[in-house]
Structures are given as C-alpha cells and as structure tokens.
Design a protein around this motif. Structure first.
Motif, PDB file in Angstrom:
ATOM      1  N   TRP A 224     -42.944  31.228  18.490  1.00  0.00           N
ATOM      2  CA  TRP A 224     -43.175  29.965  17.288  1.00  0.00           C
ATOM      3  C   TRP A 224     -44.032  29.020  17.844  1.00  0.00           C
ATOM      4  CZ3 TRP A 224     -40.341  25.615  18.195  1.00  0.00           C
ATOM      5  CH2 TRP A 224     -39.371  25.768  18.535  1.00  0.00           C
ATOM      6  N   LEU A 225     -43.507  28.649  18.811  1.00  0.00           N
ATOM      7  CA  LEU A 225     -44.275  26.943  19.598  1.00  0.00           C
ATOM      8  C   LEU A 225     -45.390  27.139  19.116  1.00  0.00           C
ATOM      9  CD1 LEU A 225     -43.411  24.176  20.153  1.00  0.00           C
ATOM     10  CD2 LEU A 225     -43.732  25.019  22.742  1.00  0.00           C
ATOM     11  N   ASN A 226     -46.309  27.889  19.385  1.00  0.00           N
ATOM     12  CA  ASN A 226     -47.691  28.360  19.630  1.00  0.00           C
ATOM     13  C   ASN A 226     -48.349  28.154  18.535  1.00  0.00           C
ATOM     14  OD1 ASN A 226     -50.973  29.450  19.864  1.00  0.00           O
ATOM     15  ND2 ASN A 226     -49.671  29.233  22.057  1.00  0.00           N
ATOM     16  N   GLU A 227     -47.739  28.859  17.596  1.00  0.00           N
ATOM     17  CA  GLU A 227     -48.256  29.238  16.331  1.00  0.00           C
ATOM     18  C   GLU A 227     -48.095  27.716  15.523  1.00  0.00           C
ATOM     19  OE1 GLU A 227     -49.138  31.216  14.308  1.00  0.00           O
ATOM     20  OE2 GLU A 227     -49.309  33.077  16.277  1.00  0.00           O
ATOM     21  N   ILE A 228     -46.409  26.785  15.700  1.00  0.00           N
ATOM     22  CA  ILE A 228     -46.312  26.043  15.307  1.00  0.00           C
ATOM     23  C   ILE A 228     -47.358  24.609  15.252  1.00  0.00           C
ATOM     24  CG2 ILE A 228     -45.094  23.669  15.102  1.00  0.00           C
ATOM     25  CD1 ILE A 228     -42.645  25.033  14.976  1.00  0.00           C
ATOM     26  N   LEU A 229     -48.450  24.572  16.710  1.00  0.00           N
ATOM     27  CA  LEU A 229     -49.274  23.888  16.655  1.00  0.00           C
ATOM     28  C   LEU A 229     -50.149  24.040  17.368  1.00  0.00           C
ATOM     29  CD1 LEU A 229     -47.219  23.113  20.469  1.00  0.00           C
ATOM     30  CD2 LEU A 229     -47.640  21.736  18.587  1.00  0.00           C
ATOM     31  N   GLY A 230     -50.608  25.245  16.105  1.00  0.00           N
ATOM     32  CA  GLY A 230     -52.024  25.924  15.599  1.00  0.00           C
ATOM     33  C   GLY A 230     -52.584  26.766  17.442  1.00  0.00           C
ATOM     34  N   GLY A 231     -52.122  26.961  18.038  1.00  0.00           N
ATOM     35  CA  GLY A 231     -52.658  27.780  18.685  1.00  0.00           C
ATOM     36  C   GLY A 231     -52.703  27.142  20.418  1.00  0.00           C
ATOM     37  N   ARG A 232     -53.034  27.831  21.350  1.00  0.00           N
ATOM     38  CA  ARG A 232     -52.913  27.442  22.544  1.00  0.00           C
ATOM     39  C   ARG A 232     -54.429  26.263  23.079  1.00  0.00           C
ATOM     40  NH1 ARG A 232     -52.900  31.749  25.155  1.00  0.00           N
ATOM     41  NH2 ARG A 232     -50.456  31.475  25.143  1.00  0.00           N
ATOM     42  N   GLN A 233     -55.292  26.710  22.385  1.00  0.00           N
ATOM     43  CA  GLN A 233     -56.420  25.726  22.747  1.00  0.00           C
ATOM     44  C   GLN A 233     -56.036  24.528  21.858  1.00  0.00           C
ATOM     45  OE1 GLN A 233     -58.718  26.543  24.413  1.00  0.00           O
ATOM     46  NE2 GLN A 233     -57.914  28.075  25.184  1.00  0.00           N
ATOM     47  N   THR A 234     -55.064  24.291  20.699  1.00  0.00           N
ATOM     48  CA  THR A 234     -55.385  23.320  19.718  1.00  0.00           C
ATOM     49  C   THR A 234     -54.071  22.593  20.828  1.00  0.00           C
ATOM     50  OG1 THR A 234     -55.567  24.143  17.721  1.00  0.00           O
ATOM     51  CG2 THR A 234     -54.359  22.002  17.456  1.00  0.00           C
ATOM     52  N   ALA A 235     -52.707  23.549  20.981  1.00  0.00           N
ATOM     53  CA  ALA A 235     -52.049  22.231  22.340  1.00  0.00           C
ATOM     54  C   ALA A 235     -52.686  22.180  22.730  1.00  0.00           C
ATOM     55  CB  ALA A 235     -51.112  23.482  22.282  1.00  0.00           C
ATOM     56  N   ARG A 236     -53.632  22.351  23.982  1.00  0.00           N
ATOM     57  CA  ARG A 236     -54.639  21.798  24.936  1.00  0.00           C
ATOM     58  C   ARG A 236     -55.128  20.656  24.405  1.00  0.00           C
ATOM     59  NH1 ARG A 236     -58.918  22.892  27.762  1.00  0.00           N
ATOM     60  NH2 ARG A 236     -59.139  22.435  29.879  1.00  0.00           N
ATOM     61  N   THR A 237     -56.031  21.266  23.023  1.00  0.00           N
ATOM     62  CA  THR A 237     -55.970  19.623  22.796  1.00  0.00           C
ATOM     63  C   THR A 237     -55.264  18.144  22.885  1.00  0.00           C
ATOM     64  OG1 THR A 237     -58.527  20.627  22.406  1.00  0.00           O
ATOM     65  CG2 THR A 237     -57.704  18.599  21.173  1.00  0.00           C
ATOM     66  N   ILE A 238     -54.205  18.668  22.114  1.00  0.00           N
ATOM     67  CA  ILE A 238     -53.152  18.025  21.858  1.00  0.00           C
ATOM     68  C   ILE A 238     -52.404  16.920  22.964  1.00  0.00           C
ATOM     69  CG2 ILE A 238     -50.634  16.953  20.595  1.00  0.00           C
ATOM     70  CD1 ILE A 238     -51.787  19.062  18.774  1.00  0.00           C
ATOM     71  N   HIS A 239     -51.986  18.107  23.651  1.00  0.00           N
ATOM     72  CA  HIS A 239     -51.729  17.330  25.355  1.00  0.00           C
ATOM     73  C   HIS A 239     -52.698  16.776  26.328  1.00  0.00           C
ATOM     74  CE1 HIS A 239     -49.277  18.571  28.718  1.00  0.00           C
ATOM     75  NE2 HIS A 239     -50.021  18.210  29.414  1.00  0.00           N
ATOM     76  N   PHE A 240     -53.917  16.275  26.298  1.00  0.00           N
ATOM     77  CA  PHE A 240     -54.569  16.107  27.007  1.00  0.00           C
ATOM     78  C   PHE A 240     -54.399  14.470  25.991  1.00  0.00           C
ATOM     79  CE2 PHE A 240     -59.088  13.890  27.268  1.00  0.00           C
ATOM     80  CZ  PHE A 240     -59.596  14.418  28.528  1.00  0.00           C
ATOM     81  N   THR A 241     -55.055  14.148  24.041  1.00  0.00           N
ATOM     82  CA  THR A 241     -54.660  13.694  23.660  1.00  0.00           C
ATOM     83  C   THR A 241     -53.692  12.169  23.712  1.00  0.00           C
ATOM     84  OG1 THR A 241     -56.266  14.272  22.061  1.00  0.00           O
ATOM     85  CG2 THR A 241     -55.225  12.283  21.325  1.00  0.00           C
ATOM     86  N   VAL A 242     -52.201  12.919  23.623  1.00  0.00           N
ATOM     87  CA  VAL A 242     -51.560  11.637  24.343  1.00  0.00           C
ATOM     88  C   VAL A 242     -51.503  11.865  25.407  1.00  0.00           C
ATOM     89  CG1 VAL A 242     -48.833  12.506  24.715  1.00  0.00           C
ATOM     90  CG2 VAL A 242     -49.819  13.925  22.647  1.00  0.00           C
ATOM     91  N   MET A 243     -52.124  12.420  26.549  1.00  0.00           N
ATOM     92  CA  MET A 243     -52.189  11.992  27.978  1.00  0.00           C
ATOM     93  C   MET A 243     -53.107  10.460  27.683  1.00  0.00           C
ATOM     94  SD  MET A 243     -54.069  11.619  30.384  1.00  0.00           S
ATOM     95  CE  MET A 243     -56.226  12.518  29.979  1.00  0.00           C
ATOM     96  N   VAL A 244     -54.166  10.452  26.988  1.00  0.00           N
ATOM     97  CA  VAL A 244     -54.596   9.090  26.485  1.00  0.00           C
ATOM     98  C   VAL A 244     -54.145   8.378  26.350  1.00  0.00           C
ATOM     99  CG1 VAL A 244     -56.828   8.471  25.725  1.00  0.00           C
ATOM    100  CG2 VAL A 244     -56.761  10.212  26.301  1.00  0.00           C
ATOM    101  N   LEU A 245     -53.749   8.960  25.336  1.00  0.00           N
ATOM    102  CA  LEU A 245     -52.902   7.717  24.374  1.00  0.00           C
ATOM    103  C   LEU A 245     -51.672   6.633  25.343  1.00  0.00           C
ATOM    104  CD1 LEU A 245     -52.235   9.423  20.828  1.00  0.00           C
ATOM    105  CD2 LEU A 245     -53.556   7.861  21.603  1.00  0.00           C
ATOM    106  N   LEU A 246     -51.124   7.840  25.901  1.00  0.00           N
ATOM    107  CA  LEU A 246     -50.100   7.315  27.524  1.00  0.00           C
ATOM    108  C   LEU A 246     -50.749   6.816  28.378  1.00  0.00           C
ATOM    109  CD1 LEU A 246     -47.795  10.534  28.343  1.00  0.00           C
ATOM    110  CD2 LEU A 246     -47.103   8.455  26.582  1.00  0.00           C
ATOM    111  N   VAL A 247     -52.404   6.421  28.669  1.00  0.00           N
ATOM    112  CA  VAL A 247     -52.483   5.161  29.738  1.00  0.00           C
ATOM    113  C   VAL A 247     -52.609   3.948  28.951  1.00  0.00           C
ATOM    114  CG1 VAL A 247     -54.898   5.272  30.786  1.00  0.00           C
ATOM    115  CG2 VAL A 247     -53.749   7.980  30.956  1.00  0.00           C
ATOM    116  N   LEU A 248     -53.307   4.249  27.746  1.00  0.00           N
ATOM    117  CA  LEU A 248     -53.729   2.841  26.606  1.00  0.00           C
ATOM    118  C   LEU A 248     -52.316   2.497  26.928  1.00  0.00           C
ATOM    119  CD1 LEU A 248     -55.721   1.943  24.537  1.00  0.00           C
ATOM    120  CD2 LEU A 248     -54.529   3.190  22.871  1.00  0.00           C
ATOM    121  N   PHE A 249     -51.141   3.879  26.806  1.00  0.00           N
ATOM    122  CA  PHE A 249     -50.124   2.537  26.747  1.00  0.00           C
ATOM    123  C   PHE A 249     -49.744   2.090  28.066  1.00  0.00           C
ATOM    124  CE2 PHE A 249     -45.709   2.753  28.408  1.00  0.00           C
ATOM    125  CZ  PHE A 249     -44.696   1.652  26.869  1.00  0.00           C
ATOM    126  N   PHE A 250     -50.055   2.507  29.155  1.00  0.00           N
ATOM    127  CA  PHE A 250     -49.663   1.855  30.002  1.00  0.00           C
ATOM    128  C   PHE A 250     -50.486   0.719  30.569  1.00  0.00           C
ATOM    129  CE2 PHE A 250     -51.383   1.759  34.261  1.00  0.00           C
ATOM    130  CZ  PHE A 250     -50.529   1.432  35.165  1.00  0.00           C
TER     131      PHE A 250
END
Length: 290
Positions: A224-250
């Motif tokens: 169900w996790l993959n479906e909630i996040l909109g698919g594997r490709q969308t999950a990868r995009t969110i993963h990358f975006t959160v990484m950018v936000l964490l770098v900005l926080f740092f």
C-alpha cells in the motif's frame, strides 16, 4: 534534571557564573551526531545512485513515451563542444563544469553530479547502494528509538512541541532572527521548535517512507505504501525533494550557529553546557531537561 539543579545551586553557592547551564543531554548529543554522520553519507551516496538515472518523474511509469519528466541533468554536444545542462519543468540551463559535464580540464566526463560530490567519487552503483542503505538503517533505527524515548520521558512534549504561547511569539521571533538578534535561553525558541519538528517528524519519516517505497523487495511487505505515494517514480521525486530541503535546512542551521555564536552553540552540542543570557533581576532561572 535534579543533577542540573544541584549543579546550579552549587555554582550559586560558590559565586560562580550561573549563566552556564547544562542544556543538552548525552542522548540528545549522541543522536544529533549519528544523524549528521548518517545524512552526510546518505547524501553523497544518494547522489551517486541518482547519477545512474539522472531524471525525476511524476507518476508510476517513466520512459521515452511518457511526458512526465520534471528534472533532468545531462550533457549534449554543441557547436562549441560538450555542454552540461539541467532541465527543470522544461526550462533548460547551462550547468557545464558543475552538473551534467564536469571534471579536471581536459578530462571532463558526462555525469549528473561531479565526482567531488559523490561516494564513491568514481562511478560504482553497487558500492553507493551498500553505503546508502547501511546508513539509512542506522538513521531509521536511531530515529525510532529516539521517538519512543522522547514520548516516554516527555522530551518531545516538554521541549519540542510548540505551545500556544510559542505561536504568539512567532512574529516577534521572525523579526528577531531577521535582525540577527538572538536570545540565549535554556528553551528552544519558536522557530527552532518548528524547524526541528519539521525535520524530525516530517522530513526524516517521509525520507524513510519514500526510500522503502522505491525498494521492490518492500512491495510484498508494504504494498500500500507505493500506492499512497503515487508510484515508485513519484516516491523517488519526493525522496530527492526532501533531500534538497534537508540540505537547505543544514545551510540555514550552520548560518544561524555562526550568527548566534559558534563557540557557545558547539560547546552545547558537544559537552551539553550552554551559556545563556544573564537573567533579569526579577527573573529566576528555570530548569529544563534536554
């Protein structure tokens, strides 16, 4: 907490400076450095993994027949020679020398992120995945233990959860930070609570969830996790975006440390001891367990 109070009482009795207080517990300091180390290795190994397919998509599918690319980093041949580019939502920028095409003069190679920004520096997807997953599990385990312990000992409720009074102070807090006017107290200010809370309760859990969603082996465990996040490709995009936000926080975190007094801030997160502003004559120091 009793030890802190006894230390301060003894300091007062000896006539010592009571503005130096014990602010960060051993557990807080330990987890801080574990997370910092883990995120460092996850970032650089993650960029190496990204280099294997330097595009981001929205949706469950990707490929030449789909028009759902939102980010692409690559290289192309031009009349003036190879050129690196970064394309965001269809807008292309020349990033030669940094993204897409980089390396020592005369030895440039096509790669999304340069060698100095990846682990390992040479292309090795297998090693990057091993490093990335190793530190991902360390971060996940430490965060889970911290959350459970923080709920049990009251640290989250007492020190991180914003209260109504904190929200009332938010406008003033924003103005003070904009003016680089800092108040050194035992308690975290409103912006600190919101920033730390955003990282610990939103960004890191979302990073972990999207990482699990990208793993084919987890599909059978958490279908169900993959479906909630909109698919594997969308999950990868969110993963990358959160990484950018964490770098900005740092980056902001380091700038605030430098502006507020790096010696005092580093001493706090290394030894636990923090120098506060002298209390007003009509105020009494308050105690907080970090």
């Amino acid at each position: 907490m009793d030890t802190v109070a006894n230390n301060q009482s003894a300091a007062e009795a000896d006539g010592k400076d009571t503005t130096l207080i014990y602010r960060q517990s051993r557990w807080t300091r330990l987890t801080h450095w574990i997370w910092a180390l883990s995120l460092f290795f996850m970032l650089l190994s993650g960029l190496q993994i990204f280099n294997a397919r330097p595009q981001l998509y929205i949706g469950k599918q990707s490929g030449f027949e789909f028009n759902n690319t939102i980010l692409q980093i690559g290289a192309e041949n031009t009349a003036n020679g190879p050129r690196g580019f970064t394309e965001i939502f269809g807008h292309r920028f020349n990033t030669t020398g940094v993204l897409g095409w980089s390396g020592p003069p005369g030895q440039e190679t096509p790669r999304a992120f340069p060698a100095w920004a990846t682990i390992p520096s040479y292309y090795d997807l297998g090693t990057a995945r091993v490093v990335h997953f190793f530190f991902a599990w360390i971060l996940t385990t430490t965060l889970l233990v911290w959350l459970i312990a923080g709920l049990i000992n009251g640290h989250i409720r007492r020190d991180l959860a914003p209260r109504l009074s904190d929200l009332r102070k938010l406008p003033r807090d924003i103005v003070d930070h904009a003016k680089l006017k800092f108040h050194h107290t035992r308690e975290y200010n409103t912006l600190q609570k919101m920033a730390y809370g955003g990282v610990l309760f939103v960004a890191l859990p979302l990073m972990i969830a999207t990482g699990l969603a990208m793993s084919p082996s987890m599909d059978s465990v958490l279908p169900w996790l993959n479906e909630i996040l909109g698919g594997r490709q969308t999950a990868r995009t969110i993963h990358f975006t959160v990484m950018v936000l964490l770098v900005l926080f740092f980056v902001i975190h380091i700038l605030m440390i430098l502006a507020a007094g790096p010696i005092n801030e580093l001493r706090s997160i290394i030894t636990g001891w923090y120098r506060t502003d002298p209390p007003a004559k009509h105020e009494q120091p308050t105690e907080r367990s970090a």
